[in-house]
Scaffold this motif. Structure first.
Motif, PDB file in Angstrom:
ATOM      1  N   GLY A 131       0.809  -1.208   0.000  1.00 36.26           N
ATOM      2  CA  GLY A 131       0.000   0.000   0.000  1.00 36.26           C
ATOM      3  C   GLY A 131       0.843   1.258   0.000  1.00 36.26           C
ATOM      4  O   GLY A 131       0.541   2.225  -0.720  1.00 36.26           O
ATOM      5  N   ARG A 132       1.905   1.245   0.779  1.00 39.90           N
ATOM      6  CA  ARG A 132       2.767   2.438   0.858  1.00 39.90           C
ATOM      7  C   ARG A 132       3.488   2.678  -0.471  1.00 39.90           C
ATOM      8  O   ARG A 132       3.622   3.824  -0.918  1.00 39.90           O
ATOM      9  N   ALA A 135       1.008   4.233  -2.783  1.00 39.08           N
ATOM     10  CA  ALA A 135       0.764   5.646  -2.468  1.00 39.08           C
ATOM     11  C   ALA A 135       1.893   6.531  -2.975  1.00 39.08           C
ATOM     12  O   ALA A 135       1.652   7.601  -3.559  1.00 39.08           O
ATOM     13  N   HIS A 136       3.131   6.098  -2.775  1.00 42.80           N
ATOM     14  CA  HIS A 136       4.266   6.872  -3.282  1.00 42.80           C
ATOM     15  C   HIS A 136       4.228   6.953  -4.807  1.00 42.80           C
ATOM     16  O   HIS A 136       4.478   8.022  -5.386  1.00 42.80           O
ATOM     17  N   LEU A 139       1.523   9.522  -5.920  1.00 45.16           N
ATOM     18  CA  LEU A 139       1.842  10.925  -5.651  1.00 45.16           C
ATOM     19  C   LEU A 139       3.073  11.390  -6.406  1.00 45.16           C
ATOM     20  O   LEU A 139       3.206  12.585  -6.717  1.00 45.16           O
ATOM     21  N   ILE A 154      -5.992  10.276  -7.975  1.00 47.63           N
ATOM     22  CA  ILE A 154      -5.327   9.771  -6.776  1.00 47.63           C
ATOM     23  C   ILE A 154      -6.072   8.581  -6.160  1.00 47.63           C
ATOM     24  O   ILE A 154      -5.503   7.491  -6.021  1.00 47.63           O
ATOM     25  N   LEU A 158      -4.718   4.850  -6.634  1.00 51.32           N
ATOM     26  CA  LEU A 158      -4.149   4.191  -5.466  1.00 51.32           C
ATOM     27  C   LEU A 158      -4.647   2.754  -5.364  1.00 51.32           C
ATOM     28  O   LEU A 158      -3.853   1.812  -5.199  1.00 51.32           O
ATOM     29  N   THR A 271     -11.643   6.387   0.019  1.00 51.70           N
ATOM     30  CA  THR A 271     -10.425   7.206   0.077  1.00 51.70           C
ATOM     31  C   THR A 271     -10.731   8.646  -0.307  1.00 51.70           C
ATOM     32  O   THR A 271     -10.330   9.596   0.379  1.00 51.70           O
ATOM     33  N   LEU A 381      -5.241   1.414   3.469  1.00 53.77           N
ATOM     34  CA  LEU A 381      -4.842   2.155   2.277  1.00 53.77           C
ATOM     35  C   LEU A 381      -5.055   3.656   2.460  1.00 53.77           C
ATOM     36  O   LEU A 381      -4.224   4.463   2.031  1.00 53.77           O
ATOM     37  N   LEU A 385      -1.913   6.453   2.591  1.00 48.79           N
ATOM     38  CA  LEU A 385      -1.938   7.623   1.716  1.00 48.79           C
ATOM     39  C   LEU A 385      -1.835   8.896   2.540  1.00 48.79           C
ATOM     40  O   LEU A 385      -1.087   9.824   2.186  1.00 48.79           O
ATOM     41  N   VAL A 388       1.734   9.349   3.666  1.00 51.27           N
ATOM     42  CA  VAL A 388       2.626   9.835   2.617  1.00 51.27           C
ATOM     43  C   VAL A 388       2.390  11.324   2.360  1.00 51.27           C
ATOM     44  O   VAL A 388       3.332  12.076   2.111  1.00 51.27           O
TER      45      VAL A 388
END
Length: 426
Positions: A131-132, A135-136, A139, A154, A158, A271, A381, A385, A388
Motif C-alpha cells: 500500500g505504501r 501511495a508513493h 503521488l 489519486i 491508489l 479514500t 490504504l 496515503l 505519505v
C-alpha cells in the motif's frame, strides 16, 4: 401474541425526503431524527427500511437477519429449480454470486474466513508495504499545484495500483480493470436501465476474465496466498442454493472477482470521501499534522461523516420479532447504514467533524457477522496515503464548491472532486 409488522402502511422513504444518493441524505437525517416516529420506513417496493442506530444494531447482529441471497438479488438469473438462466444482468450476477455478501449459513462463515485469512487484520502489516509503495507511486506522478480530479488521479489510481502490485497484473490488465471499475459505478444506481445492465454485463465479464487469468497464472507460479485460497476452496463443502444459502465459488478466479468489487471500487470512493472531509474542515488536517497519532481517529470520523455505503439489503432467514412486531421470514430489509452515523442520540451534532469523538457503535461498515471483511485493508490504504501526504508535506486544496456527488445512488460516491495537490508553504 406478536403481530406482524405492517410494512405496507409505513411512511415511505420518499415521503420522508430521501430519494437516494448523498445530496438529499443529510436533509433526510435532519428531518427524520427530529422526531421519535416513525420507527421504520418502507421503500417503493414495500420493503422494510431500518435507519435508527439502535435498530440497525439490533437487525445487524440478529442471527435471523442474513444476507440477501443471489437468487433473490437477481431473481431472473436462476430458474425456480436453481439452474442458471441468461438475460440482462446475468453477467453481473455471475460475478456477484461468488461474493460473501450473498452467502448465508452454512456457507457464509467458512467462505468469509478464507477472505479474512488473506486480507484480515493480522495480514495488514505485510500488506501495508504494498500500500505504501502504491501511495508513493501515485503521488510521485502528479504535477503539484496543477488542477486535478482527486477521485480519478489519486483515489482510483491508489487502489488500482495496490491490487495491480498484489496480484501481479500486467499493464494492460491494470488499465482494463481500471476501466471496468469505473463502469461498476452503474451497479449502485437506483433504478438501473437497460443501457446500464448492458454496460455492466460487459464490464463484469471482462473484469472476471482478467481475474480468472491472473489466478491461473499466479497458481501456476505457486503464489502462496492464492495457493492457500485454492486449498481452502477445495475443502469448502456446501450445496448450492441460490435462493437461501448461496452459490459457492468454484475457482480462485471466481472468488477474487466476486469479493474484490469492493476492493477496487468502494475502497477508492472511501479514500476520496476521507480526503474530501479532511480538506473541507479547516482544522482537521492541522490536527493530524500536529499529532499524527490522531490519523486513525480522523479517518474514522471522516468515514462517519461521508461513509462509502448508504444502504444495503438484508434478508430475514427466519421470522424476526423485534419490539413486539414480527418481520416474516423471506422479507427483504433495507439497512440504511449511513443514517446510523447521523443518529444524534448516539453522535451528537452529527454533521460536525470532531476528531476526538467516541466512535463506538459506528455503522460505517455494517454490523454483526456480515460486517465488511475488507474494512481493515480499506482503512489501511487510506491511512498510508495520509501518511505519505504528511511525509511529503503536501496538502489538498479543494477548488471552491465544485465537489459533486452522484445522485440516486446506493453508495456515497463523489462524481468529481476538483482539487490542487501542492507542497505546503508554511
Amino acid at each position: 401474541m406478536n403481530d406482524h409488522l405492517d410494512i405496507a402502511n409505513l411512511p415511505s422513504l420518499a415521503e420522508a425526503g430521501f430519494s437516494g444518493g448523498r445530496d438529499n441524505f443529510r436533509e433526510f437525517c435532519r428531518t427524520i431524527f427530529r422526531i421519535n416516529e416513525p420507527r421504520f420506513l418502507r421503500n417503493d417496493q414495500n420493503q422494510l427500511v431500518v435507519f435508527r442506530h439502535e435498530d440497525l444494531q439490533a437487525f445487524g447482529t440478529a442471527p435471523q437477519i442474513g444476507n440477501l441471497p443471489i437468487g433473490k438479488l437477481y431473481p431472473a438469473r436462476f430458474a425456480s429449480d436453481g439452474s442458471p438462466a441468461r438475460g440482462p444482468g446475468s453477467g453481473v450476477a455471475d460475478v456477484i454470486s461468488s461474493q460473501v455478501f450473498t452467502f448465508n449459513p452454512p456457507l457464509h462463515g467458512p467462505a468469509r474466513q478464507i477472505l479474512i485469512d488473506w486480507l484480515g487484520p493480522k495480514q495488514i502489516a505485510a500488506l501495508e508495504k504494498v500500500g505504501r509503495q502504491a501511495a508513493h507511486a501515485v503521488l510521485d506522478r502528479i504535477q503539484h499545484s496543477s488542477p486535478l480530479d482527486f477521485v480519478s488521479a489519486i483515489a482510483e489510481r491508489l487502489t488500482i495500483s495496490f491490487w495491480s502490485s498484489l496480484l501481479h497484473l500486467t499493464d494492460s490488465e491494470t488499465e482494463t480493470i481500471g476501466a471496468c471499475t469505473r463502469e461498476m459505478t452503474r451497479l449502485f444506481r437506483l433504478g438501473r436501465n437497460a443501457d446500464d445492465l448492458q454496460a455492466l454485463d460487459l464490464a463484469f465479464a471482462e473484469y472476471a476474465r482478467i481475474l480468472d487469468d491472473v489466478a491461473t497464472r499466479r497458481l501456476a507460479a505457486k503464489d502462496p496466498d492464492l495457493t492457500a485460497i485454492a486449498e481452502k476452496l477445495a475443502a469448502l463443502r456446501s450445496d448450492d442454493d441460490p435462493f437461501a444459502v448461496g452459490v459457492a465459488p468454484k475457482s480462485v478466479g471466481q472468488l477474487l472477482a466476486g469479493n474484490l468489487v469492493d476492493g477496487f471500487h468502494t475502497t477508492a470512493l472511501a479514500t476520496a470521501n476521507t480526503f474530501c472531509v479532511l480538506a473541507r474542515d479547516p482544522n482537521a488536517m492541522t490536527q493530524v499534522r500536529n499529532s499524527p497519532q490522531l490519523a486513525a481517529k480522523a479517518i474514522a470520523e471522516a468515514l462517519r461523516i461521508e461513509p462509502p455505503i448508504i444502504l444495503l439489503k438484508r434478508y430475514a432467514l427466519e421470522d424476526f420479532t423485534y419490539r413486539g412486531k414480527t418481520i416474516p421470514a423471506g422479507s427483504i430489509v433495507t439497512m440504511l447504514w449511513a443514517a446510523g452515523n447521523y443518529d444524534p442520540s448516539v453522535f451528537p451534532d452529527p454533521e460536525r467533524f470532531d476528531i476526538n469523538r467516541l466512535h463506538a457503535g459506528l455503522t460505517t461498515f455494517g454490523k454483526g457477522i456480515h460486517i465488511c471483511p475488507g474494512r481493515h485493508l480499506g482503512v489501511m490504504l487510506i491511512r498510508v496515503l495520509l501518511d505519505v501526504f504528511l511525509e511529503k508535506d503536501i496538502e489538498v486544496e479543494l477548488s471552491g464548491d465544485r465537489v459533486t456527488w452522484i445522485p440516486r445512488h446506493m453508495v456515497n460516491q463523489l462524481s468529481a472532486m476538483p482539487a490542487i495537490v501542492k507542497r505546503r508553504t508554511g
